[in-house]
Structure formats: C-alpha cells, structure tokens
Design an enzyme around this catalytic site. Structure first.
Site, PDB file in Angstrom:
ATOM      1  N   GLU A 168       0.824  -1.226   0.000  1.00 32.62           N
ATOM      2  CA  GLU A 168       0.000   0.000   0.000  1.00 32.62           C
ATOM      3  C   GLU A 168       0.847   1.260   0.000  1.00 32.62           C
ATOM      4  OE1 GLU A 168      -2.462  -1.154   3.372  1.00 32.62           O
ATOM      5  OE2 GLU A 168      -4.153  -1.587   2.039  1.00 32.62           O
ATOM      6  N   ASP A 176     -11.782  -6.490  -3.039  1.00 30.29           N
ATOM      7  CA  ASP A 176     -12.621  -7.684  -2.971  1.00 30.29           C
ATOM      8  C   ASP A 176     -13.983  -7.255  -2.426  1.00 30.29           C
ATOM      9  OD1 ASP A 176     -10.741  -7.547  -0.401  1.00 30.29           O
ATOM     10  OD2 ASP A 176     -12.697  -8.335   0.204  1.00 30.29           O
TER      11      ASP A 176
END
Ligand code: 3QA
Length: 229
Positions: free
Chosen positions: A13, A197
């Site tokens: 990230e 997701d």
C-alpha cells in the site's frame, strides 16, 4: 513546514508512494520503519503499520507524536459492501466505526464504549480536496461509511451484520483506530481505499488478485492530493 503523514497497513500500500517520491530517509523506530521525504514542497512521513487496529494505532500515534505530523492521509485497499463499489473503485470515508468493539452485554450499542463514540468523522476539508482531485482526474470517488475490525471478512453473514449495525459501504482493518488516534490528538485525517474484494467467500482470491493494482489506484490518487494540501 507542515508535515503530512501518509500511511498504509501493508507494504504494497505504500510501495507506490515511495516510488513516486523516489528519494527518502529511512528511520527505524518502535519496531517499524518510517520513510521521510520532501515532495513538491511538502514534508512527508510515510509508513505501513502492519495489519490491524493495534499496529495502525501505534503507527498513527508515532507519526504524530514522534515525527510531528499534523495531517494524516491513509491509502490502501478495502472490502466492498455497497454493491455499487466494484474492484478498483475508490471510497473516501466520511466516518468510520469499529465493528468488532462489543460490550452490548451491558446495553451499549455495538461499536461503543464509555468515553468513546460509535463513529469517528474524517476531515471535511480533506474530502473537498479529494473531490477537486477527482474532477481534475475525471475519476469517480464514492463517499461512504467504512467499518474497521480485526478480521479479514470473507463471509456474507458477517457483511450483513456490519451493514445492519453501521450501514457501512466498505470494510477494512485500520481506519477506525487511526481515526480515534487522530481525533484524540486533533490531527485532521483522511481515509481513502480502493476496493480489492467484496468480503464474500471469494474475498481471499479476489484480494490476492487485485490488492496490488487497487493499492496503486489509491496511492496515486492520494499523491495528487498532496499537491493541494
Ligand atoms: N475482506 C476484507 N476484510 C478486511 N479488510 C480488508 C481489506 C483491507 N486491508 C487489507 C489487509 C487484509 C488482511 S489479510 C492480508 C493477507 O495477508 C497476506 C500475507 O500473509 C488488511 O490490512 C486490511 C481488504 N479486503 C478486506
């Protein structure tokens, strides 16, 4: 000069952010690694916390109290709950809750403990900057509620419970605790997530496939915001 904290939870990230800044100083502190850089006139402190509310609390506190950051931007990925959120879509948190904070046995609402609040609100000025960046980039950024908890959610029943309890649009494992820290220390904060997701039974497979590309989407957007802060 104002210092901006840019935080993630996983190495993937913040990797895109370190790539954009290019040059940085590395400091080891409190069992973590912090990267300091100057980027387009702004002093940045960049770090990934490691996964979950405890590690993210430690890192947010360190970035503020030890490194002197006065604004905190979080960039990362999230599980989508709102059906309008597709893989790669961006969500800006308007407020966040801790979906696994539970003393309902004593009559309190889920997510509440005495002295706390069910939701922490993000900074409205930073959200406005995000909206301006979105217009400039021709991108859509959804505003919504994000629920935080110490579990990777891959179960429709848990998703439904989180929607029922918090009306959440997305879920993750760090933003709510980061928000508590920033509010307590009077530091404006901003949480941006790109969907990796949909927190259902396929979540782990989707996460493995899309986490890296979604992390880049979020990171590149946050770095466009730095120019305007
Ligand atoms: N469905 C979901 N439920 C909860 N959170 C999320 C998030 C947001 N981040 C990703 C990461 C997932 C932790 S496990 C990663 C696998 O580890 C790989 C190394 O073994 C954690 O920092 C929270 C994306 N989808 C989620």
């Amino acid at each position: 000069m104002m210092k901006i904290a840019i935080m993630g939870a996983m190495p993937e990230e913040i990797a895109p952010i370190l790539k954009i800044v290019g040059d940085y100083k590395t400091t080891e502190y409190a069992d973590n690694t912090y990267y300091e850089a100057t980027y387009k006139g702004s002093e940045l402190v960049i770090a990934y916390s490691k996964i979950g509310k405890v590690f993210s609390t430690l890192t947010a506190t360190t970035m503020i109290e030890h490194f002197g950051c006065s604004i905190l931007l979080f960039s990362g990925v999230a599980g989508g709950i709102n059906p309008s959120l597709k893989i790669g879509d961006l969500i800006v948190a308007t407020k966040l809750s801790q979906h696994d904070l539970d003393i309902t046995a004593f009559g309190h609402p889920i997510g509440f403990v005495p002295g706390g609040s069910v939701f922490v609100e993000t900074d409205k000025e930073l959200i406005k900057i995000a909206k301006d960046v979105a217009v400039e980039l021709g991108k859509t950024v959804q505003e919504g509620i994000i629920a935080t908890g110490d579990q990777f959610v891959h179960d429709e029943a848990i998703k439904k419970k989180i929607v029922d309890n918090f009306n959440a649009d997305a879920l993750e494992m760090e933003g709510g605790s980061v928000g508590v820290v920033c509010n307590a220390l009077n530091v404006p904060f901003f949480i941006l997530r790109a969907i990796s997701d949909t927190a259902d039974t396929d979540a782990s497979f989707s996460f493995d496939e899309f986490m890296e590309s979604s992390a880049i989407i979020s990171a590149e957007f946050v770095m466009k915001m730095v120019d305007k802060i």
